[in-house]
Design an enzyme around this catalytic site. Structure first.
Site, PDB file in Angstrom:
ATOM      1  N   CYS A  51       0.762  -0.863  -0.113  1.00 40.46           N
ATOM      2  CA  CYS A  51      -0.052  -0.524   0.095  1.00 40.46           C
ATOM      3  C   CYS A  51       0.617   1.166  -0.058  1.00 40.46           C
ATOM      4  O   CYS A  51       1.581   1.403   1.318  1.00 40.46           O
ATOM      5  CB  CYS A  51      -1.043  -0.573   1.116  1.00 40.46           C
ATOM      6  SG  CYS A  51      -2.069   1.653   1.504  1.00 40.46           S
ATOM      7  N   CYS A  54       0.291   4.152   2.610  1.00 39.23           N
ATOM      8  CA  CYS A  54       0.293   3.858   3.672  1.00 39.23           C
ATOM      9  C   CYS A  54       1.531   4.017   4.079  1.00 39.23           C
ATOM     10  O   CYS A  54       2.154   4.482   5.185  1.00 39.23           O
ATOM     11  CB  CYS A  54       0.120   1.925   4.136  1.00 39.23           C
ATOM     12  SG  CYS A  54      -1.263   1.554   4.068  1.00 39.23           S
TER      13      CYS A  54
END
Length: 305
Positions: A51, A54
């Protein structure tokens, strides 16, 4: 294999990072999050190695938690390795952050927020109202600068619900209305500023921006004005109008060039109008804006050469 951003060995105020920031598992979630949140608020960062957002958010979270110096903790859970908890909590996209307090989730957000918004979130969670208001103002100003008018207006409005006389929030809301073209509401909002704060820097900037918007409404088409200036470089009025039109379109550097050109050729034109207009632009842009800083230096060079 998990990929984690590096963390420091020690946090602020002598608290070990291991106590403030840690990874958890499905097995340890109850101890690390639910039980721990009965002592201090705990942020849970649901993330995954693949991600990208993230990877942007996690360092911001870690920095903010360290800055809070023990007032809040951060627990990270890799959803690829431990899908059960996020599944139970209905996490459908990441990054997702949940705040736990007194053993239960009380707040949260989705997506990679900027640092100012994360700081505001933590300030609300920890009850730091002063830091909360400052962080909210910073977040609202950032949203306004990026063109996210809905977020900016909503945040300024929330600040004003708690503090009806907050001059910075009122000024920010005025600028939101200016950008949407609602000059009537901009004027109404400006009138709400308490007299004692009428000359504050944010209010002066908003007032100047409103006056500029009114002026620029009648200056005409940029291309036509450029053609006039090209045909007659000594046409100071067309160049002056072009500067206003350029500023209205957000081209501060070009607006600056046109007004400085007038001053260089004929400072006294129209009762020193170009210099006075520059000063109003500086007020509207704000003292720390790069265009203001550069413009003041160049104006000084012209005036005192």
């Amino acid at each position: 294999m998990s990929v984690e951003p590096p963390i420091l060995k020690q946090a602020g105020a002598g608290t070990p990072d291991a106590e403030l920031i840690k990874n958890t598992t499905t097995k340890d979630f109850m101890r690390d999050v639910v039980d721990a949140s009965r002592e201090v608020p705990v942020l849970v960062d649901f993330w995954a190695p693949w991600c990208g957002p993230c990877r942007q958010l996690t360092p911001i979270l870690e920095k903010a938690v360290r800055a809070a110096k023990g007032a809040v903790r951060l627990v990270k859970l890799n959803i690829d390795e431990h899908p059960q908890i996020p599944g139970q909590m209905g996490v459908q996209s990441i990054p997702a952050v949940f705040a736990f307090q007194d053993g239960r989730p009380v707040d949260g957000f989705m997506g990679a927020l900027p640092e100012s918004r994360v700081n505001a979130f933590i300030a609300r969670l920890t009850g730091d109202t002063t830091a909360d208001a400052a962080a909210d103002l910073e977040a609202a100003d950032a949203a306004l600068a990026s063109g996210d008018l809905n977020t900016a207006a909503q945040t300024f409005g929330e600040i004003l619900q708690a503090d009806r006389e907050n001059a910075q929030a009122l000024a920010g809301l005025v600028k939101c209305y200016i950008k949407t073209g609602d000059l009537a509401r901009a004027e109404q909002t400006l009138a709400l500023v308490p007299p004692a704060k009428a000359d504050s820097a944010p209010v002066a900037s908003a007032r100047a921006a409103l006056e500029l918007k009114k002026k620029s409404a009648s200056v005409g088409d940029i291309d036509k004005l450029r053609a006039k200036v090209a045909a007659d470089p000594k046409d100071a009025q067309s160049r002056f109008d072009l500067a206003l039109a350029l500023n209205a379109k957000g081209d501060r550097a070009a607006a600056l060039e046109e007004l400085l050109a007038i001053i260089a050729k004929n400072r006294a034109w129209n009762d020193d109008a170009a210099r006075k207009q520059l000063l109003q632009l500086f007020d509207a842009w704000g003292a720390t804006d790069p265009a203001t800083v550069a413009g003041r230096m160049r104006l000084s060079s012209l005036l005192f050469a």
